[in-house]
Design an enzyme around this catalytic site. Sequence first.
Site, PDB file in Angstrom:
ATOM      1  N   GLY A 102      41.172 -32.514  40.174  1.00  0.00           N
ATOM      2  CA  GLY A 102      41.385 -32.003  41.528  1.00  0.00           C
ATOM      3  C   GLY A 102      40.136 -31.929  42.394  1.00  0.00           C
ATOM      4  O   GLY A 102      40.203 -31.537  43.559  1.00  0.00           O
ATOM      5  N   GLY A 104      38.202 -34.400  43.539  1.00  0.00           N
ATOM      6  CA  GLY A 104      38.201 -35.404  44.611  1.00  0.00           C
ATOM      7  C   GLY A 104      38.953 -34.869  45.817  1.00  0.00           C
ATOM      8  O   GLY A 104      38.491 -34.978  46.955  1.00  0.00           O
ATOM      9  N   ASP A 131      35.426 -46.210  54.874  1.00  0.00           N
ATOM     10  CA  ASP A 131      35.403 -47.632  54.506  1.00  0.00           C
ATOM     11  C   ASP A 131      35.667 -47.708  53.009  1.00  0.00           C
ATOM     12  O   ASP A 131      34.723 -47.764  52.220  1.00  0.00           O
ATOM     13  CB  ASP A 131      34.033 -48.257  54.826  1.00  0.00           C
ATOM     14  CG  ASP A 131      33.749 -48.258  56.320  1.00  0.00           C
ATOM     15  OD1 ASP A 131      34.631 -48.708  57.075  1.00  0.00           O
ATOM     16  OD2 ASP A 131      32.667 -47.814  56.717  1.00  0.00           O
ATOM     17  N   TYR A 141      42.942 -42.405  49.600  1.00  0.00           N
ATOM     18  CA  TYR A 141      42.917 -41.926  50.998  1.00  0.00           C
ATOM     19  C   TYR A 141      44.304 -41.943  51.645  1.00  0.00           C
ATOM     20  O   TYR A 141      44.615 -41.080  52.473  1.00  0.00           O
ATOM     21  CB  TYR A 141      41.938 -42.770  51.827  1.00  0.00           C
ATOM     22  CG  TYR A 141      40.491 -42.494  51.499  1.00  0.00           C
ATOM     23  CD1 TYR A 141      39.979 -41.198  51.599  1.00  0.00           C
ATOM     24  CD2 TYR A 141      39.627 -43.502  51.081  1.00  0.00           C
ATOM     25  CE1 TYR A 141      38.652 -40.922  51.284  1.00  0.00           C
ATOM     26  CE2 TYR A 141      38.303 -43.239  50.772  1.00  0.00           C
ATOM     27  CZ  TYR A 141      37.829 -41.950  50.871  1.00  0.00           C
ATOM     28  OH  TYR A 141      36.522 -41.683  50.561  1.00  0.00           O
TER      29      TYR A 141
END
Length: 166
Positions: A102, A104, A131, A141
Amino acid sequence: MTYITVPLETGHNRSAFSCGKEILDQYIQKQARQDMKRHLAVVFVLPDESGRIKGYYTLSNDSISRDIVPPGIQKKMPQAYRNLPVSLLGRLAVDNEFQKQGLGEQLLLDALHRCADIAETEIGSMAVVVDPLDKEAILFYEQYGFIFLPTRGRMFIPMKTIKQLF
Ligand SMILES: CC(C)(COP(=O)(O)OP(=O)(O)OC[C@H]1O[C@@H](n2cnc3c(N)ncnc32)[C@H](O)[C@@H]1OP(=O)(O)O)[C@@H](O)C(=O)NCCC(=O)NCCS
């Protein structure tokens, strides 16, 4: 707001950091301090009690052409802004030993929270851009609402969406 990260300092142990992506290991070990000295990025780290870095991310100012943002957002932006101010989440990584617990997610939310706070009262920014390095990063993401911009694989999340996360 309290954050879980602090700006990188000399007391933090960078040499042991290993996240599985050589480019991100090299960055924190060799380039991060230089980037901070040159004000190219601020590197925020999550250290343990001994100063070992469990994870880090970087933030910088950036801008994107108004032509590449989705039409629905573009039409709300005054024509005078040919380039729109954004915050760049340049890098984000968690040490192998602490992945899949968790962290991240916590680091990403910490970064987004900082960006939203700054955009609210200090420096204008209408989105956060990243990016992503590879397919895995894209998947990571996407889970949080980042969407693709039609240039160079960049992804972005509007500040308005970020505010709804908190
Ligand atoms: C990507 C990274 C930051 C995720 O950190 P983490 O601490 O392992 O992730 P978390 O435990 O917080 O997981 C958060 C969510 O992301 C998902 N996730 C984690 N690693 C992922 C990966 N490599 N690819 C896709 N999704 C991933 C998890 O499944 C979790 O979702 P869930 O709650 O629905 O299960 C970490 O794997 C890392 O540092 N990788 C190397 C560097 C990198 O690729 N950075 C990406 C930015 S360039």
